[in-house]
Structure formats: structure tokens, C-alpha cells
Design a protein around this motif. Structure first.
Motif, PDB file in Angstrom:
ATOM      1  N   GLN A 151       2.626 -13.986   2.072  1.00  0.00           N
ATOM      2  CA  GLN A 151       2.221 -12.739   2.640  1.00  0.00           C
ATOM      3  C   GLN A 151       1.414 -13.220   3.758  1.00  0.00           C
ATOM      4  O   GLN A 151       0.546 -14.070   3.857  1.00  0.00           O
ATOM      5  CB  GLN A 151       1.396 -11.827   1.716  1.00  0.00           C
ATOM      6  N   ILE A 152       1.391 -12.545   4.754  1.00  0.00           N
ATOM      7  CA  ILE A 152       0.593 -12.712   5.935  1.00  0.00           C
ATOM      8  C   ILE A 152      -0.680 -11.907   6.177  1.00  0.00           C
ATOM      9  O   ILE A 152      -1.654 -12.138   6.915  1.00  0.00           O
ATOM     10  CB  ILE A 152       1.427 -12.061   7.499  1.00  0.00           C
ATOM     11  N   SER A 153      -1.084 -11.100   5.169  1.00  0.00           N
ATOM     12  CA  SER A 153      -2.406 -10.528   4.978  1.00  0.00           C
ATOM     13  C   SER A 153      -2.441 -10.043   3.557  1.00  0.00           C
ATOM     14  O   SER A 153      -1.622 -10.032   2.811  1.00  0.00           O
ATOM     15  CB  SER A 153      -2.370  -9.427   6.015  1.00  0.00           C
ATOM     16  N   PRO A 154      -3.857  -9.783   3.227  1.00  0.00           N
ATOM     17  CA  PRO A 154      -4.096  -9.361   2.017  1.00  0.00           C
ATOM     18  C   PRO A 154      -3.065  -7.897   1.637  1.00  0.00           C
ATOM     19  O   PRO A 154      -2.707  -7.711   0.533  1.00  0.00           O
ATOM     20  CB  PRO A 154      -5.600  -8.872   1.834  1.00  0.00           C
ATOM     21  N   LEU A 197       7.565 -15.752   6.331  1.00  0.00           N
ATOM     22  CA  LEU A 197       6.297 -14.669   6.662  1.00  0.00           C
ATOM     23  C   LEU A 197       6.660 -13.496   6.240  1.00  0.00           C
ATOM     24  O   LEU A 197       7.876 -12.847   6.384  1.00  0.00           O
ATOM     25  CB  LEU A 197       6.154 -14.888   7.921  1.00  0.00           C
ATOM     26  N   TRP A 198       5.932 -12.778   5.299  1.00  0.00           N
ATOM     27  CA  TRP A 198       6.130 -11.711   4.523  1.00  0.00           C
ATOM     28  C   TRP A 198       5.104 -10.571   4.534  1.00  0.00           C
ATOM     29  O   TRP A 198       4.150 -10.861   4.408  1.00  0.00           O
ATOM     30  CB  TRP A 198       6.440 -12.115   3.174  1.00  0.00           C
ATOM     31  N   HIS A 199       5.617  -9.364   4.970  1.00  0.00           N
ATOM     32  CA  HIS A 199       4.640  -8.148   4.544  1.00  0.00           C
ATOM     33  C   HIS A 199       5.687  -7.099   3.819  1.00  0.00           C
ATOM     34  O   HIS A 199       6.560  -6.808   4.113  1.00  0.00           O
ATOM     35  CB  HIS A 199       4.192  -7.556   5.797  1.00  0.00           C
ATOM     36  N   VAL A 200       5.132  -6.863   2.412  1.00  0.00           N
ATOM     37  CA  VAL A 200       5.975  -5.929   1.646  1.00  0.00           C
ATOM     38  C   VAL A 200       6.008  -4.563   2.122  1.00  0.00           C
ATOM     39  O   VAL A 200       6.948  -3.816   1.491  1.00  0.00           O
ATOM     40  CB  VAL A 200       5.611  -6.279   0.283  1.00  0.00           C
ATOM     41  N   LEU A 244       8.543  -4.395   4.745  1.00  0.00           N
ATOM     42  CA  LEU A 244       8.135  -3.576   5.870  1.00  0.00           C
ATOM     43  C   LEU A 244       8.876  -3.584   7.150  1.00  0.00           C
ATOM     44  O   LEU A 244       9.287  -2.612   7.519  1.00  0.00           O
ATOM     45  CB  LEU A 244       6.725  -4.102   6.175  1.00  0.00           C
ATOM     46  N   LEU A 245       9.351  -4.771   7.561  1.00  0.00           N
ATOM     47  CA  LEU A 245      10.136  -4.799   8.966  1.00  0.00           C
ATOM     48  C   LEU A 245      11.484  -4.187   8.866  1.00  0.00           C
ATOM     49  O   LEU A 245      11.819  -3.258   9.353  1.00  0.00           O
ATOM     50  CB  LEU A 245      10.430  -5.928   9.307  1.00  0.00           C
TER      51      LEU A 245
END
Length: 370
Positions: free
Chosen positions: A62-65, A103-106, A184-185
Motif C-alpha cells: 500500500q502507498i498510504s495508510p 504499488l497498491w491502493h485498494v 482503486l485505479l
């Protein structure tokens, strides 16, 4: 034509062979979502290109909390995480291997118990996915998300940019942006999850905007020759749905072409499931998409030895990414080369836990007594 075991150059990344270890979530990060010594050993075991992968793609990170969606998955947004990943990359490079971080944002595939201060997950639109995620209570339905405000989107792009920069500080050879599997994307791309009426919703050109902005930001930050992308045109994973996937992903491929990415990693069919979804109305011509992209083409999903060899020898693909067999066979490259038997995967130890089912699978000589 080349073979699966011949070298290839992806931008600035020179690989000894074309066998790729696909990203595999294992839920074994430590406190602060930091890579552990056990993770260092896990990746080291699979890093030697003579016996393992030409390229390792790490588990989704994950790229952020706010990007976290599952228990004990690693991040790459804190100094401690960067230091943990540096130990991984040092171990991989000591074995002669190459490794990129995914790189991941769920987005909406998360649960309030996993997010800062119990916040709701974020998404293009406030539509809850039909799916579950892994929490301290086991698998639970995902939480109701909130729609991202227009003014929040530049911050999402900057999170990807910063994560890519931190990946270079951690010693990675490059990054793979996770644009697949209903995260997300991918949620922005698809009309099943994106009902926005602003510049990021509606027609295909608008729904693809966030992905393309992220890819432009990452390539500007670390260079196009160290940047890859993963897409999954027809997977139903995590409630990913679109009414016209061929038109959508043909457009995305066309827009990606000028960026000159190191590679495009494409999941064929249902991620981790059936490759042929034509009976469900999800037929797809990957050749159309590949022609529009024009760069190195990595395929994934259910490839066995015969399929992988044929894919490269026929020119269907430049590289083949294999997932679960790499879990139970740290020396999968050697086993495929020699057509040796594979260890049996223990599905009970896939997610969470310690060394069992993680770093204790035997290499070929241990398994056979050779």
C-alpha cells in the motif's frame, strides 16, 4: 524465437530469464506494516535466476495508510517500511535477482477496522463492493465506501509518486502500479464502480484519467524504463464490472503507448480462476490491446509449464508471470527447466502465520534427496 529461459531487457532492467514471480499477498508483515526478516528469507529463496525467477514482483504494497485493505500487508510510505524493504532488495540482489514493488491502493476493498481512525474506505463512487476482505476477525464483508472528492484526487496521484520515489530509496529495480483486480485505479476505470459525473467519470476517456495521471506521475518521478503496470480486463474479482471492456482497455493501451513503459502485465480471464470467461459474456481479444500498447507484454493466470513455454516460443508473450506455484516451489525456474515434479501447495497457510507454508517448502534436491 526466444524461449522462457532466455534473457530479456525491460527498459533499464536486464533479466536473466522471462519467468516472473507474480505478486502474491501473504499477510505476514510486522508491526507498522513493515517487512520482516521472514519476508527477507522468502524473497531471497526465489531470487536466484538460475533456479527461481528472472524478475520478482512483490506482494501488493500500500502507498498510504488509507490504501490498506487487508490485515498485515506491507506498506511503502514510512521510513521503517523503506528500511524493511531495503533488507529484502539487498537479499534479492545478493542472489543475482531483480525485484520490483507493486504499488497498491485498494480503494473500496477495505474495512473500517483496517483504516486510520476507523474511516470509511474511499472509492470513485459510494458503491459498496460485493466482496470480503481479511481482518483480525477473518474474512469479513467490505465496508461501505465514500466517494473521493475532486480535490482529493491530486493527493492520490502524489501518494503514488511518493511511493515510487521511496521504492527507489529502498533499492528496488522498479515498480509495478497495480491497476487490476477491482482495486482503486480499476474502480475508476469501470462503469460498474464509477458513476461520477465530473472529469473522472462518464465516458471512457474520463474514467481512464486517474490511471493515466498516476502513470505519468510515476514515470516522471523514477523514469518510464523502471515502471510497469498490471491490468485485468475481464476479471470479476472484487466486483470489477464494465459494460464494454474491449473498448475500455483498447483505449487505455493506446494512451499508455507513448509513455514507453518497461512492460504491461495482463491478467487473462478471472484472476486466480478460469481463463476463459466467454460463457459469461466476457470474451476479450488481448491481441488488439497488445497491438495498441506496443511494448513488452507479460501474461498471467493459470500458466503451467507447457503453456508458459509455448507463450514465449510462439511470440504470444514476452514474459510469463506465475503465482501460486512459486509459493510452494522456491526453485520453480529449475523445476520448469528440468520438467521436474512440483511441491504440493498447502492452501491453509496462504494468508498469515509464520514460516510454515512460507519459507519451509523444500528445494528440488531436498524434496528428492538428490
Amino acid at each position: 524465437m526466444p524461449t522462457l529461459f532466455d534473457p530479456i531487457r525491460l527498459g533499464d532492467i536486464q533479466l536473466a530469464n522471462r519467468l516472473v514471480m507474480a505478486p502474491l499477498t501473504r499477510n505476514r508483515a510486522g508491526a507498522g506494516q513493515t517487512p520482516t526478516p521472514l519476508m527477507v528469507e522468502y524473497y531471497r529463496q526465489r531470487a536466484n535466476p538460475a533456479t527461481g525467477a528472472g524478475l520478482i514482483i512483490t506482494e501488493a504494497t500500500q502507498i498510504s495508510p488509507m490504501g490498506q485493505g487487508y490485515l498485515d500487508t506491507p506498506g511503502i510510505h514510512s521510513p521503517e517500511q523503506v528500511a524493511g524493504w531495503r533488507r529484502v532488495t539487498d537479499a534479492v540482489h545478493a542472489e543475482g535477482g531483480k525485484v520490483v514493488v507493486q504499488l497498491w491502493h485498494v480503494g473500496r476493498i477495505s474495512h473500517v477496522s483496517l483504516l486510520p481512525e476507523g474511516q470509511a474506505p474511499v472509492a470513485p463512487s459510494a458503491i459498496r463492493a460485493e466482496g470480503k476482505t481479511f481482518t483480525r476477525n477473518g474474512f469479513e464483508p467490505v465496508s461501505q465506501p465514500r466517494a473521493l472528492a475532486l480535490e482529493e484526487l491530486p493527493g492520490i496521484v502524489d501518494d503514488y509518486r511518493r511511493a515510487a520515489r521511496l521504492a527507489m530509496e529502498a533499492g528496488f529495480d522498479g515498480v509495478e502500479v497495480h491497476g487490476a483486480n477491482g482495486y482503486l485505479l480499476d474502480q475508476f476505470l469501470r462503469d460498474g464502480s464509477n458513476h461520477r459525473d465530473d472529469a473522472y467519470g462518464g465516458p471512457v476517456e474520463h474514467r481512464a484519467r486517474l490511471l493515466l495521471e498516476v502513470m505519468e506521475a510515476v514515470t516522471q518521478e523514477i523514469g518510464q524504463s523502471r515502471t510497469g503496470l498490471r491490468l485485468s480486463p475481464v476479471t470479476p474479482s472484487n466486483d470489477a464490472r464494465d459494460s464494454q471492456p474491449q473498448a475500455l482497455f483498447n483505449h487505455v493501451a493506446e494512451r499508455l503507448a507513448p509513455l514507453g513503459l518497461a512492460y504491461l502485465h495482463v491478467v487473462e480471464g478471472h484472476t486466480g480462476g478460469p481463463r476463459d470467461l466467454s460463457e459469461q459474456g466476457a470474451s476479450f481479444d488481448y491481441a488488439q490491446m497488445r497491438q495498441r500498447f506496443g511494448g513488452p507484454w507479460m501474461v498471467n493466470n493459470g500458466y503451467d509449464r507447457r503453456m508458459a513455454l509455448e507463450a514465449v516460443a510462439s511470440g504470444q508473450a514476452d514474459l510469463v508471470a506465475i503465482g501460486r506455484p512459486f509459493i510452494s516451489n522456491p526453485d520453480l525456474g529449475r523445476r520448469l527447466r528440468e520438467d521436474a515434479p512440483l511441491n504440493v501447495l498447502d492452501s491453509k497457510t496462504l494468508y498469515g502465520g509464520g514460516a510454515e507454508g512460507y519459507t519451509d517448502y523444500p528445494a528440488l534436491e531436498e524434496a528428492t534427496g538428490a
